[in-house]
Design a protein around this motif. Structure first.
Motif, mmCIF file in Angstrom:
data_model
loop_
_atom_site.group_PDB
_atom_site.id
_atom_site.type_symbol
_atom_site.label_atom_id
_atom_site.label_comp_id
_atom_site.label_asym_id
_atom_site.label_seq_id
_atom_site.Cartn_x
_atom_site.Cartn_y
_atom_site.Cartn_z
ATOM 1 N N TRP A 1 0.848 -1.128 -0.015
ATOM 2 C CA TRP A 1 0.214 0.151 -0.200
ATOM 3 C C TRP A 1 1.092 1.402 -0.003
ATOM 4 C CZ3 TRP A 1 -2.221 -4.432 3.108
ATOM 5 C CH2 TRP A 1 -3.833 -4.707 3.016
ATOM 6 N N ASP B 1 4.902 3.189 0.566
ATOM 7 C CA ASP B 1 5.549 3.378 1.806
ATOM 8 C C ASP B 1 6.852 2.081 2.039
ATOM 9 O OD1 ASP B 1 4.634 5.769 2.611
ATOM 10 O OD2 ASP B 1 2.908 4.531 3.242
ATOM 11 N N ASN C 1 1.014 13.614 -3.819
ATOM 12 C CA ASN C 1 0.746 13.338 -2.767
ATOM 13 C C ASN C 1 2.143 11.532 -2.083
ATOM 14 O OD1 ASN C 1 -0.042 11.606 -4.868
ATOM 15 N ND2 ASN C 1 -1.407 10.514 -4.504
ATOM 16 N N ALA C 2 2.890 11.494 -3.106
ATOM 17 C CA ALA C 2 4.537 10.299 -2.942
ATOM 18 C C ALA C 2 4.951 10.767 -1.667
ATOM 19 C CB ALA C 2 4.895 9.921 -3.722
ATOM 20 N N ILE D 1 -11.680 8.325 2.955
ATOM 21 C CA ILE D 1 -10.654 7.461 1.947
ATOM 22 C C ILE D 1 -9.485 8.057 2.982
ATOM 23 C CG2 ILE D 1 -9.095 7.473 -0.034
ATOM 24 C CD1 ILE D 1 -12.431 6.625 -0.391
ATOM 25 N N GLY D 2 -9.367 8.786 3.969
ATOM 26 C CA GLY D 2 -8.432 9.069 4.389
ATOM 27 C C GLY D 2 -6.929 9.449 3.287
ATOM 28 N N THR D 3 -7.317 10.259 2.457
ATOM 29 C CA THR D 3 -6.916 10.977 1.429
ATOM 30 C C THR D 3 -5.712 11.760 2.040
ATOM 31 O OG1 THR D 3 -8.038 12.898 0.672
ATOM 32 C CG2 THR D 3 -8.691 10.611 0.394
ATOM 33 N N THR D 4 -4.473 11.880 0.759
ATOM 34 C CA THR D 4 -3.675 13.127 1.685
ATOM 35 C C THR D 4 -3.822 14.313 1.819
ATOM 36 O OG1 THR D 4 -2.401 13.074 -0.933
ATOM 37 C CG2 THR D 4 -1.461 11.453 0.646
ATOM 38 N N GLN E 1 3.197 5.298 -4.909
ATOM 39 C CA GLN E 1 1.738 4.902 -3.988
ATOM 40 C C GLN E 1 2.465 2.768 -4.372
ATOM 41 O OE1 GLN E 1 0.746 7.277 -6.226
ATOM 42 N NE2 GLN E 1 0.933 8.406 -4.200
ATOM 43 N N LEU F 1 -3.248 -0.082 -3.705
ATOM 44 C CA LEU F 1 -4.063 1.594 -3.606
ATOM 45 C C LEU F 1 -3.858 2.023 -5.648
ATOM 46 C CD1 LEU F 1 -1.659 3.647 -1.401
ATOM 47 C CD2 LEU F 1 -3.827 2.643 -0.889
ATOM 48 N N VAL G 1 -8.641 4.109 -2.370
ATOM 49 C CA VAL G 1 -7.637 3.885 -2.912
ATOM 50 C C VAL G 1 -6.658 5.385 -3.436
ATOM 51 C CG1 VAL G 1 -7.908 0.740 -3.969
ATOM 52 C CG2 VAL G 1 -9.270 3.299 -5.629
ATOM 53 N N THR G 2 -5.731 5.255 -4.521
ATOM 54 C CA THR G 2 -5.570 7.110 -5.457
ATOM 55 C C THR G 2 -6.424 6.833 -6.515
ATOM 56 O OG1 THR G 2 -3.815 7.887 -5.562
ATOM 57 C CG2 THR G 2 -3.678 5.961 -5.932
ATOM 58 N N VAL H 1 -1.572 3.630 5.241
ATOM 59 C CA VAL H 1 -2.355 5.277 6.143
ATOM 60 C C VAL H 1 -3.552 5.045 5.308
ATOM 61 C CG1 VAL H 1 -0.400 6.574 6.834
ATOM 62 C CG2 VAL H 1 0.220 5.613 4.501
ATOM 63 N N ARG I 1 0.851 11.067 9.299
ATOM 64 C CA ARG I 1 0.325 10.364 9.691
ATOM 65 C C ARG I 1 0.668 9.009 10.413
ATOM 66 N NH1 ARG I 1 -4.814 9.583 5.679
ATOM 67 N NH2 ARG I 1 -2.518 9.739 4.625
HETATM 68 P P1 IMP Z 1 -4.599 10.108 -2.520
HETATM 69 O O1 IMP Z 1 -3.874 9.554 -3.363
HETATM 70 O O2 IMP Z 1 -4.232 11.750 -1.356
HETATM 71 O O3 IMP Z 1 -5.898 11.091 -2.757
HETATM 72 O O4 IMP Z 1 -5.546 9.314 -1.350
HETATM 73 C C1 IMP Z 1 -5.955 8.376 -1.851
HETATM 74 C C2 IMP Z 1 -5.654 6.943 -0.454
HETATM 75 O O5 IMP Z 1 -4.139 6.627 -1.117
HETATM 76 C C3 IMP Z 1 -4.840 7.136 0.372
HETATM 77 O O6 IMP Z 1 -5.221 5.889 2.088
HETATM 78 C C4 IMP Z 1 -3.992 7.884 1.533
HETATM 79 O O7 IMP Z 1 -3.175 7.078 2.372
HETATM 80 C C5 IMP Z 1 -2.804 6.980 0.090
HETATM 81 N N1 IMP Z 1 -1.981 7.560 -0.604
HETATM 82 C C6 IMP Z 1 -1.890 8.383 -1.049
HETATM 83 N N2 IMP Z 1 -0.176 8.372 -1.134
HETATM 84 C C7 IMP Z 1 0.343 7.793 -0.877
HETATM 85 C C8 IMP Z 1 1.922 7.476 -0.759
HETATM 86 O O8 IMP Z 1 2.876 7.809 -1.815
HETATM 87 N N3 IMP Z 1 1.832 6.511 0.103
HETATM 88 C C9 IMP Z 1 1.025 5.504 0.974
HETATM 89 N N4 IMP Z 1 -0.337 6.365 0.718
HETATM 90 C C10 IMP Z 1 -0.528 7.231 -0.303
#
Ligand code: IMP
Length: 429
Positions: A11, A13, A38-39, A126-129, A223, A227, A237-238, A272, A302
């Protein structure tokens, strides 16, 4: 052809930063192909720590770095990240950094929408970034996005901005938010265009030229496979395809260019944000893994959820990304455990599965089936050859290989780049 595509097999990291940095020294070009800022890729070079979110890791070593069309680009974040790295002594110019003309932009209202939706979702979030990634990709597939190449044609952008703001104003009204300030948006875009445009190139041409000249291209995934918008634990997911196949569509090089697919996985599992995690250890074991592994998000800070290695999920990632070899990271975090567990299947009600079923409710109900293996008391931190590893650690790795159906071609035993056991050089294939 000696290209390498690095992807996360869990997932996210998984420790891709160190591996990509290590490989980028020998690459001629490093390309990002999906995701955005987001990475979070941490590189430790000597006594310096570099934290990258958007820029390809190769930039730290001066390797030609490319942001492919599959990436969503926040131009203001781009400017800040460039400034931060320059402040650490990294040279960044249009000679060593290129951005695809067709990258969709992440705009301030994408970030707003990401946050508004998360706040409104309560327990279902979702817990997005919260960086606007999802909303920006929505506008891309909705054919409303403003793209990097549009920055060179701001005078012609009126109708496009009208369409985009009409769409977002309707969404914003639903959240009780004020409409977008159109004049301010155009002023901001005009201001940032001057900074971005010198970096903008037809990167598909750059990469195809590099390929025809026999250069080594390193594709840097962000990611992880779980995800992935299609293959991950949807909807948690992303919003991009994180699988190795995206290296082709996200840069314009074509599927034959991916080369050796190196899947990165930790020796245990973390996640995360929300969503299913069958082997999660919400107990002392998870606590210990988190503390020993320093499991806090690079981007959001987080705390990461931690659990045992899930061979079912990594086997699935190996399949959907066509992984050639695995880089196993953070083995040392398992030092000192008397017993280790590996998830080898799931039970859902009275059925058992050797893969993760697609439905979110099934995924949430999946109970792990474990096998146990004895741990080791010695330290593996800093090991640089198999001879440095305790016999039980080797047994653990061999068992993982059997279960996931893929060889471990590299083992990372600390954040230090030289603390690596190389079984097979991906660039040598
Ligand atoms: P988003 O990519 O910000 O829309 O987040 C969607 C999901 O992907 C959430 O669960 C985030 O925690 C996860 N996520 C996004 N980027 C990363 C990353 O680089 N590492 C780990 N989880 C990520």
């Amino acid at each position: 052809m000696a290209n390498v595509t690095v992807i996360g097999a869990q997932w996210g990291d998984e420790g891709k930063g160190k591996i990509v940095d290590w490989l980028s020294e020998r690459a001629d070009v490093v390309a990002r192909f999906q995701g955005g800022h987001n990475a979070g890729h941490t590189l430790v070079v000597g006594d310096k720590v570099y934290k990258l979110s958007l820029l390809p890791s190769g930039i730290v070593r001066g390797t030609l770095s490319v942001i492919g069309n599959g990436v969503v680009l926040d131009p203001w974040h781009f400017r800040d990240e460039v400034a931060k790295l320059k402040g650490q002594g990294v040279e960044i110019t249009p000679d060593n950094l290129q951005i695809a003309e067709t990258c969709p932009l992440i705009l301030p209202f994408h970030r707003d929408l990401d946050g508004l939706r998360e706040d409104a979702s309560g327990a279902g979030k979702i817990g997005t970034t919260r960086r606007g990634i999802g909303p920006a990709y929505e506008d891309k597939v909705g054919r409303r996005a403003i793209r990097v190449c549009d920055l060179a044609h701001l005078d012609d952008l009126g109708p496009q901005i009208d369409r985009l703001t009409a769409h977002h104003d309707a969404l914003r009204a639903g959240f009780g938010e004020a409409p977008i300030d159109r004049a301010a948006l155009i002023a901001d875009l005009t201001d940032i265009a001057a900074f971005i445009l010198p970096f903008v190139k037809p990167v598909w041409l750059t990469l195809n030229k590099a390929k025809s000249e026999g250069k080594r291209i390193l594709f840097e995934g962000a990611q992880g496979t779980l995800l992935d918008i299609d293959h991950g634990t949807y909807p948690f997911v992303t919003s991009s395809n994180t699988v190795a196949g995206t290296a082709a569509s996200g840069t314009g090089l074509g599927p034959s260019g991916a080369g050796f697919v190196l899947g990165i996985t930790k020796a245990y599992t973390t996640r995360v944000g929300s969503g299913p995690f069958p082997s999660e250890q919400d107990n002392d074991i998870g606590q210990r893994l988190g503390e020993r592994g320093h499991e806090f998000g690079t981007v959001t800070g987080r705390k990461r959820r931690c659990g045992w290695f899930d061979a079912v999920l990594v086997r699935q990632s190996v399949a959907v990304s066509g992984v050639t070899g695995i880089a196993l990271t953070k083995l040392d975090v398992l030092d000192g455990f008397a017993e280790l567990k590996i998830c080898t299947g799931y039970r859902i009600g009275d059925r058992s599965f050797d893969y993760l079923p697609a439905h979110a409710q099934d995924q949430a109900r999946a109970e792990p089936i474990y096998e146990s293996i004895g741990g080791w008391s010695e330290t593996t931190a800093g090991a640089r050859s198999w001879a440095d590893l305790p016999a039980q650690a080797i047994k653990y790795i061999r068992r993982i290989e059997e279960l996931i159906g893929c060889p471990v071609t590299l083992v990372s035993t600390s954040p230090e780049r030289d603390d690596t056991i190389l079984v097979r050089d991906p660039f040598a294939d």
